[in-house]
Every structure is written in structure tokens, then in C-alpha cells.
Scaffold this motif. Structure first.
Motif, PDB file in Angstrom:
ATOM      1  N   ASP A  51       0.723  -1.185   0.011  1.00 49.09           N
ATOM      2  CA  ASP A  51       0.019  -0.067   0.066  1.00 49.09           C
ATOM      3  C   ASP A  51       1.027   1.215  -0.060  1.00 49.09           C
ATOM      4  N   LYS A  52       0.362   2.272  -0.457  1.00 47.06           N
ATOM      5  CA  LYS A  52       1.083   3.430  -0.661  1.00 47.06           C
ATOM      6  C   LYS A  52       1.243   4.331   0.642  1.00 47.06           C
ATOM      7  N   TYR A  74       6.787   3.162   1.270  1.00 48.38           N
ATOM      8  CA  TYR A  74       6.200   2.597  -0.218  1.00 48.38           C
ATOM      9  C   TYR A  74       7.328   3.129  -1.177  1.00 48.38           C
ATOM     10  N   ASN A 127      -8.051  -4.097   0.013  1.00 48.52           N
ATOM     11  CA  ASN A 127      -8.842  -2.652  -0.529  1.00 48.52           C
ATOM     12  C   ASN A 127     -10.322  -2.839  -1.203  1.00 48.52           C
ATOM     13  N   LYS A 133      -3.447  -5.676   0.049  1.00 49.22           N
ATOM     14  CA  LYS A 133      -1.991  -5.075   0.050  1.00 49.22           C
ATOM     15  C   LYS A 133      -1.286  -5.269   1.463  1.00 49.22           C
ATOM     16  N   ILE A 135       0.382  -3.324   4.439  1.00 47.51           N
ATOM     17  CA  ILE A 135       0.509  -1.972   4.909  1.00 47.51           C
ATOM     18  C   ILE A 135       1.426  -1.778   6.145  1.00 47.51           C
TER      19      ILE A 135
END
Length: 150
Positions: A51-52, A74, A127, A133, A135
Motif C-alpha cells: 500500500d502507498k 512505499y 482494499n 495489500k 500496509i
């Protein structure tokens, strides 16, 4: 009437277990994206699995002996995947990769990744598009004396 309640409860447990089992391959895929992208020098694969808002942390010791928390984002991890193994010398020919999924609850999961040189405790989420993802990551080298800046 009590039998009906027990049967409904058992059915709900079975559906929950089935949903969890259906998510396992996608969770494993996200974890593999994270580690295999480093093996194969594939930054796009890393970007797909994390994840960003990734927060990756470990404890570290500076050259003067002070301990601190070393953090990676990230962007750091995508950049790492693009360069870390560029010469093909950072991993064994057949790297160890053991993925243990500790728990899955609807849209969150807790996983341990064990490799040749380190372990990662990971949190993942699913998501809105249905993609799992990574995180959060808390990691350490198997040889904790390696947690030192040169």
C-alpha cells in the motif's frame, strides 16, 4: 429450537472459514510480490503488493551505538526492489520463503514471512477493489547483530 440455533451457528462458522480460505491465495500473492520483487528486481511487482501508506520498521543501531527505529516507506521499498539485487548476489539461487498466515478477519490479515536472512511480521488489508495489500511490516535479521550501520 436449540438445534436450529446450533446449526445456524455452525453454518456461519463454515462460511467464515470458506471466505478466509478463498482469501489465502491473494494474501500469499501480495506477500510474494513483496519478497519476489526484491529477488527479481521488479519494482512494479513491489508496487502491486504494498500500500502507498506502507510503514516498515525495525530497530537499528547507529555507528556510535545509539539504537533507533529505522523506517522504510512505499517509495523506499519500490526503489529497493529496483536496485537491491541488481547484481543478482543478494539471495541464494533458491531463496527460502515461508509464509504463515496467522489470522484473517474479513478485510485484515496478519502474516509472518521467513526468508534466508530475515523475518517480516506483516499486516495486510483488502482494499475496495478486492486486492490485498501489505500496509505494515515489522522486521528483523535472523542474526540481530546485523542491525548496525556501517
Amino acid at each position: 429450537m436449540k438445534l436450529v440455533g446450533v446449526l445456524l451457528f455452525c453454518s456461519a462458522l463454515s462460511l467464515h472459514a470458506l471466505a478466509r480460505d478463498n482469501d489465502k491465495p491473494a494474501i500469499e500473492r501480495a506477500v510474494k510480490d513483496y519478497i519476489e520483487s526484491q529477488h527479481k528486481v521488479l519494482p512494479d511487482m513491489m508496487a502491486r503488493g504494498i500500500d502507498k501508506s506502507l510503514a516498515k520498521r525495525t530497530y537499528w543501531r547507529s555507528s556510535n551505538g545509539n539504537e533507533f527505529i529505522l523506517e522504510s516507506s512505499y517509495e523506499d521499498m519500490v526503489d529497493l526492489a529496483a536496485r537491491y539485487n541488481i547484481n543478482g548476489d543478494k539471495f541464494p539461487e533458491s531463496p527460502k520463503m515461508n509464509i504463515e498466515i496467522y489470522d484473517i478477519d474479513k478485510r485484515v490479515a496478519s502474516v509472518k514471512l521467513t526468508t534466508d536472512d530475515w523475518i517480516d511480521f506483516m499486516h495486510l488489508y483488502k482494499n475496495e477493489e478486492g486486492n490485498w495489500k501489505v500496509i505494515n511490516v515489522l522486521w528483523q535479521f535472523n542474526d540481530t547483530t546485523n542491525h548496525v550501520s556501517n
